[in-house]
Design an enzyme around this catalytic site. Sequence first.
Site, PDB file in Angstrom:
ATOM      1  N   GLU A  17       0.843  -1.206   0.000  1.00  0.00           N
ATOM      2  CA  GLU A  17       0.000   0.000   0.000  1.00  0.00           C
ATOM      3  C   GLU A  17       0.876   1.253   0.000  1.00  0.00           C
ATOM      4  O   GLU A  17       1.845   1.343   0.739  1.00  0.00           O
ATOM      5  CB  GLU A  17      -0.881  -0.019   1.256  1.00  0.00           C
ATOM      6  N   THR A  48      -3.822   4.970  -1.405  1.00  0.00           N
ATOM      7  CA  THR A  48      -4.850   5.475  -0.487  1.00  0.00           C
ATOM      8  C   THR A  48      -5.515   6.742  -1.033  1.00  0.00           C
ATOM      9  O   THR A  48      -5.017   7.383  -1.971  1.00  0.00           O
ATOM     10  CB  THR A  48      -4.260   5.780   0.909  1.00  0.00           C
ATOM     11  N   TYR A  49      -6.629   7.073  -0.394  1.00  0.00           N
ATOM     12  CA  TYR A  49      -7.442   8.224  -0.787  1.00  0.00           C
ATOM     13  C   TYR A  49      -7.613   9.083   0.454  1.00  0.00           C
ATOM     14  O   TYR A  49      -8.096   8.590   1.482  1.00  0.00           O
ATOM     15  CB  TYR A  49      -8.793   7.698  -1.259  1.00  0.00           C
ATOM     16  N   HIS A  77      -7.894   3.267  -3.520  1.00  0.00           N
ATOM     17  CA  HIS A  77      -8.860   3.297  -2.427  1.00  0.00           C
ATOM     18  C   HIS A  77      -9.834   4.423  -2.780  1.00  0.00           C
ATOM     19  O   HIS A  77      -9.457   5.402  -3.416  1.00  0.00           O
ATOM     20  CB  HIS A  77      -8.196   3.656  -1.102  1.00  0.00           C
ATOM     21  N   LYS A 167     -21.060  -6.044   3.896  1.00  0.00           N
ATOM     22  CA  LYS A 167     -20.209  -5.542   2.801  1.00  0.00           C
ATOM     23  C   LYS A 167     -19.916  -6.662   1.800  1.00  0.00           C
ATOM     24  O   LYS A 167     -19.883  -6.444   0.594  1.00  0.00           O
ATOM     25  CB  LYS A 167     -18.905  -4.950   3.368  1.00  0.00           C
TER      26      LYS A 167
END
Length: 290
Positions: A17, A48-49, A77, A167
């Site tokens: 990541e 990532t965001y 993300h 989810k």
Amino acid sequence: MKIDDILKDKKRSISFEFFPPKTEQAEQALFETIEKLSSFNPSYVSVTYGAGGSTRDKTMSTVQKIKQKTSLTVMPHLTCIGSEKKEISEILDFYKSIGIENILALRGDPPMGVTELPDIKDGFDYAKDLIEFIETYEVFSIGAAAYPEKHKESPNMEFDMIYTKDKVEAGAKFLITQMFFDNRFFYGFLDRAEMIGIDVPIIPGIMPITDLKKIKQLSLMCGASIPNPLNSLINKYGDNPEDSRKAGMEFTIEQCRNLMENNVRYFHFYTLNRWEAVSEIINILKLFPI
Ligand code: FAD
């Protein structure tokens, strides 16, 4: 390629990541990291965001650059908190147009100090709602977040697991966990997930410890508890950077060794855009994908 398909064929998978770099220099460093870590043949890398869309453009451009410059499978993300459907659609349209096939769908957090969640008219309340929306595109393999020690807002482990299952039922094909430092939480999560009928890959998120003091701060922020042995290391070595790195890395290596010994097949590393610590762990443990 879709991550759930990649994982089906793997006896062991590793993934990395990254966060979107803010400056040109940081971007250069990130691509150096990506080059070094690519040699381990990761199943995928993710970007990532920033909370509430604060890195929207940077995340999108970083994902696009990784896609253009490398042959890696890259997964952005995406968080939905504070965003209208229209904005999320624009982002998804962009990813579809550049051939992205995987999205990690998240709710995100309100800004620091804000406890009320924003009420967006045409938006999404939970990650599950975002997952349902992404499913309508019919092109993405969707991942979601999971919390071995439960999410901080969940009333208890049971509710946390029910919402996690929601989810999966909404379309998540794999789960990546929050970092944890006591593997017993992860094994407990696997057991509870099996009991409730979650049958998608559950990928542990591993944070290499290179600074014991920082880990203490980080653990408070993300709700990962510090087990006694790690706390002792923090007290003993926390003030000396060299000893702190050595003891922290030994701890992470033992954590991964224990996961390997317990037949865990997937490893997702939080790299913080650095390659050294992750490479060391993989090489020492011979944690190569198979
Ligand atoms: P959700 O699954 O929506 O859960 C949020 C809370 O709501 C939980 O307490 C859940 O139990 C509860 N809940 C769910 N459904 C219901 C319901 N029907 N009724 C009542 N309560 C419900 N954040 C970022 O900003 N950017 C990132 O790039 C990012 N990447 C991450 C990657 C991983 C692997 C992980 C584990 C987390 C990441 N996060 C990221 C953090 C994440 O956004 C936060 O943890 C956030 O608080 C929850 O997101 P979620 O997708 O798990 O939310």
